[in-house]
Scaffold this active site. Structure first.
Site, PDB file in Angstrom:
ATOM      1  CB  CYS A  24      -2.656   0.230  40.495  1.00 29.74           C
ATOM      2  SG  CYS A  24      -1.651   0.184  38.988  1.00 29.74           S
ATOM      3  CB  CYS A 121       1.096   0.043  36.842  1.00 34.36           C
ATOM      4  SG  CYS A 121       1.679   1.417  37.850  1.00 34.36           S
ATOM      5  CG  ASP A 353       5.920  -8.454 -23.011  1.00 36.87           C
ATOM      6  OD1 ASP A 353       5.667  -9.166 -24.004  1.00 36.87           O
ATOM      7  OD2 ASP A 353       5.718  -8.796 -21.830  1.00 36.87           O
TER       8      ASP A 353
END
Lengths: 538, 202
Positions: A24, A121, A353
């Site tokens: 980080c 983090c 149908d």
């Protein structure tokens, strides 16, 4: 290739003592070298501390050189040394100091913070970058038994990470301000991006396939951090309009809503409600779910229907099946088994149908197979499936069975509304007819009909008036009360109603044209005039 | 009798009859309910006896097609020889015209709701008589037959098909009960017979 330089020193010091992990820290120092992030955690920690102690530029460079020295490369990805192991709570245990272990009193803050879960983090760029976790993901992938040639990895992070990131940014911005430097939020390397830099190569190696952004096979992980779930709450009081209660969602604090609020909130207000730097959590994140799924595949073809007693879709009333089987089940069943899909969606270019046959080249259809576990099939194998389906039932037959793309489905639906169809109808008349009574039908071209919604479907369709065209007709006399009529009509024409008139609600109709009461005894679809899917040599 | 008419489009319907008492002219109503083998059924054609309405109820499946078509029953005075229709009026009250019925969407929103005794139209004949045709079933009015306005003879020539009066859709929950209180064609014939016997006997 950026690496840490002298001006990063105060930031590194600040963040490390606040409890931020090395990766980080790199992100906030805008380190863009992917390789650097992939170094083992231990090494990064060690090198960072060295960096803080050292004062010469050469030493800095040597520590963070992009080209890995052999020893570092060797250790990449391994966690043989117990030092990195987590104890039961998932908290990183003590990592030995870079220098020879003399506890330097001035560095004691730095040393203690090294063992903590990162305050930004929450462990994502720590524990969850280790090979153990990668192996866990691969176990899940392998046990799910998917067939794939590439993968895309997606990760879902808890919203409070954005809040903590924001706090860390404010902290760093402030510090840099003292040096007359600025740091835009966009300059910081994104957490997800850094995580993928680290995970992709490891995952790729374990799975044996490359990553590909366009891949249909997705491995996804959802992370959560229950300990800090409440951290977003203050945003709702400061920016209430960002958080609208959604009926279906469990929490109003979605990632998007939180990000939006962070964009709006004023720095002073934020700092009033949230600690800066963020506090160090006790626990790591947890990986809630590891999931894999494959994007849908599409199988298309044309079907013939030879039964006058087969519905298109299963006919079930009150949980009771009224008619056995259906067109879609007869076609899809085998494909579901071969593709090992979770479910399917059947669609076709119009439909007929229960009591109508589909002859000629058949009607185009497409089946979406959802989350298929098997996706690689040759044209030969597809032909084999076609044969199996055709052998399984004499009620339907399929042809031109092939894999198609999602976009291709659009062409099929076009056909439904635009293309013509031809039919053959067996017609009964109450009063007798002779050949000359029906001959004139052959000469009628482009006959315009006004059809109200037929009574037989009126309970489930809106009442409307449809204008449709009968392009051509050809009659075949049978006897005094019967004849066969072949017609070519516009898509969407109700043939039965054209024959018997539907209480006068379809005008004109065969009855009105012949001035008799007429009825339709049998109807067949002779062709569906659309050129899709591409015909295959059978 | 609409025997021939029972074929063609009306074949898909079962006929039910409603007889009404009161009034010197006791006529019958005929209602047809859907029969049929298709998944789609029209509804009941209700012929009422008394004033003779015949609702036709279409459908083979009770839970699907529930549409009903209201028609005049065979014994209705208007269908007897010698009667000439002079006017058909769908304006049944100052505020209500069946012609203004407008439905939208699958659920037929906006439809006028009918009870059994709701008038559909009033028909006058040349001999000065006026007959009110009643719905005989509860439900939403879907449409009235405008063809008979332009061609009243249609009502007498083809009362069970092209000369229908109206199309009504009962509520889903009531679709089965709609035929309670209605007579089958056999029961209807018996009632007619009894009337004949009683009128000839007395």
């Amino acid at each position: 290739m950026s690496s840490l330089t002298e001006k990063d020193r105060p930031i590194v010091q600040l963040l490390l003592s606040a409890g931020t992990c090395p990766r980080c820290i790199f992100r906030f120092c805008r380190v863009g070298s992917q390789t650097l992030y992939r170094h083992p955690y231990k090494d990064l920690m060690k090198d960072l501390k060295q960096f803080l102690e050292g004062n010469q530029e050469e030493e800095d460079r040597a520590c963070f050189d992009v080209a890995d020295p052999p020893c570092k490369r060797f250790r990449h990805g391994h966690t043989e040394e117990g030092a990195d192991d987590l104890n039961q709570n998932g908290v990183l245990s003590q990592i030995p100091l870079a220098n020879d272990g003399n506890a330097d009193v001035e560095n004691s803050d730095v040393e203690n913070s090294a063992v903590e879960v990162c305050n930004v983090c929450l462990g994502i760029l720590q524990e969850f970058c280790e090979i153990d976790f990668v192996k866990k993901m691969c176990e899940k992938v392998n046990s799910s038994d998917f067939q794939f040639t590439s993968f895309v990895f997606s990760v879902s992070l808890p919203p409070q990470l954005s809040v903590r990131e924001h706090a860390a940014w404010l902290l760093v911005k402030q510090e840099m301000g003292k040096l007359d430097l600025s740091l835009a939020k966009d300059d910081i390397v994104q957490l997800k991006e850094a995580y993928k830099w680290i995970i992709h190569p490891q995952l790729s190696e374990e799975l044996g396939v490359p990553t590909d952004g366009k891949s249909l096979f997705e491995v996804s992980v959802v992370f959560a951090h229950p300990e800090t779930d409440e951290e977003c709450r203050f945003l709702a009081t400061v920016c209430p309009d960002c958080f609208k209660p959604a009926k279906n969602k469990q929490s109003v604090f979605t990632r998007m809503a939180v990000i939006k609020a962070l964009e709006k909130i004023k720095e002073e207000d934020f700092l009033k409600h949230f600690p800066c730097p963020p506090s160090s959590p006790k626990n790591l994140c947890v990986a809630l779910e590891i999931q894999c799924n494959n994007g849908a595949v599409f199988v298309a073809g044309r079907y013939n229907k030879y039964s006058r007693n087969l519905p298109q879709t299963p006919w079930i009333i009150d949980g009771e099946r009224k008619l056995e089987s259906s067109v879609e089940e007869l076609i899809s069943e085998h494909l579901m088994a071969e593709f090992k899909a979770d479910s399917f969606n059947f669609s076709s270019s119009g439909r007929e149908d229960v009591d109508v046959r589909t002859l000629g080249n058949g009607r185009p259809f497409a089946i979406e197979l959802v989350n298929p576990h098997r996706i690689h099939f040759t044209a030969e194998e597809m032909k084999g499936f076609q044969q199996t389906i055709n052998n399984s039932s004499d009620k339907i037959q399929v042809r031109d069975l092939q894999l198609v793309t999602r976009e291709a489905i659009g062409r099929m639906k076009e056909g439904e509304e635009e293309k013509t169809k031809t039919y053959s109808a067996l017609i009964w008349t109450d009063k007798t007819i002779q050949k000359e009574h029906i001959a004139f039908l052959d000469d009628i071209k482009e006959l315009k009909l006004d059809q109200k919604t037929p009574l037989r479907v009126l309970h489930r369709r809106p009442l409307a008036l449809r204008c449709r065209i009968i392009h051509t007709m050809k009659s075949q006399y049978i006897d005094e009360h019967h004849f066969r009529l072949h017609l070519k009509t516009q898509a969407g024409t109700y043939i039965k109603e054209f024959v018997h008139g539907d209480f006068g609600r379809t005008k004109p109709n065969i009855g009105s044209l012949l001035n008799r009461t007429t009825d339709i005894l049998e109807l067949d679809v002779e062709s569906v005039d659309i050129d899709w899917p591409p015909a295959l040599e059978n | 009798m609409a025997a021939a008419e029972a074929l063609g489009a009306a074949r898909y319907f079962t006929r039910w009859y409603k007889t009404s008492r009161g009034g010197r002219a006791r006529t019958s109503a005929c209602c047809s309910t859907p029969t049929g083998t298709g998944r789609d059924c029209a509804g009941a054609a209700l012929s009422t006896q008394g004033h003779g309405f015949a609702p036709l109820r279409h459908g083979n499946c009770q839970s699907c097609c529930r549409i009903c078509v209201i028609t005049l029953a065979e014994a209705h005075p208007l269908l007897q020889p010698g009667k000439t229709i002079t006017s058909i009026n769908y304006q049944i009250s100052p505020n209500c015209s069946r012609l203004q019925n407008k439905v939208s969407g699958k659920s037929k929103r906006g439809a006028q709701f009918l009870t059994e005794l709701a008038p559909l139209c009033r028909i006058a004949s040349s001999d000065g008589e006026e007959y009110t045709i009643y719905s005989c079933i509860r439900g939403r009015l879907i449409e009235v037959n405008e063809n008979i306005l332009s061609n009243p003879a249609l009502l007498q020539e083809k009362p069970s098909t092209e000369g229908y009066i109206a199309v009504v859709l009962p509520k889903f929950e009531e679709s089965k009960s709609v035929t309670q209180g209605l007579l089958t064609p056999e029961e209807y014939k018996e009632v007619l017979l009894k009337r004949q016997n009683s009128s000839s006997g007395s």
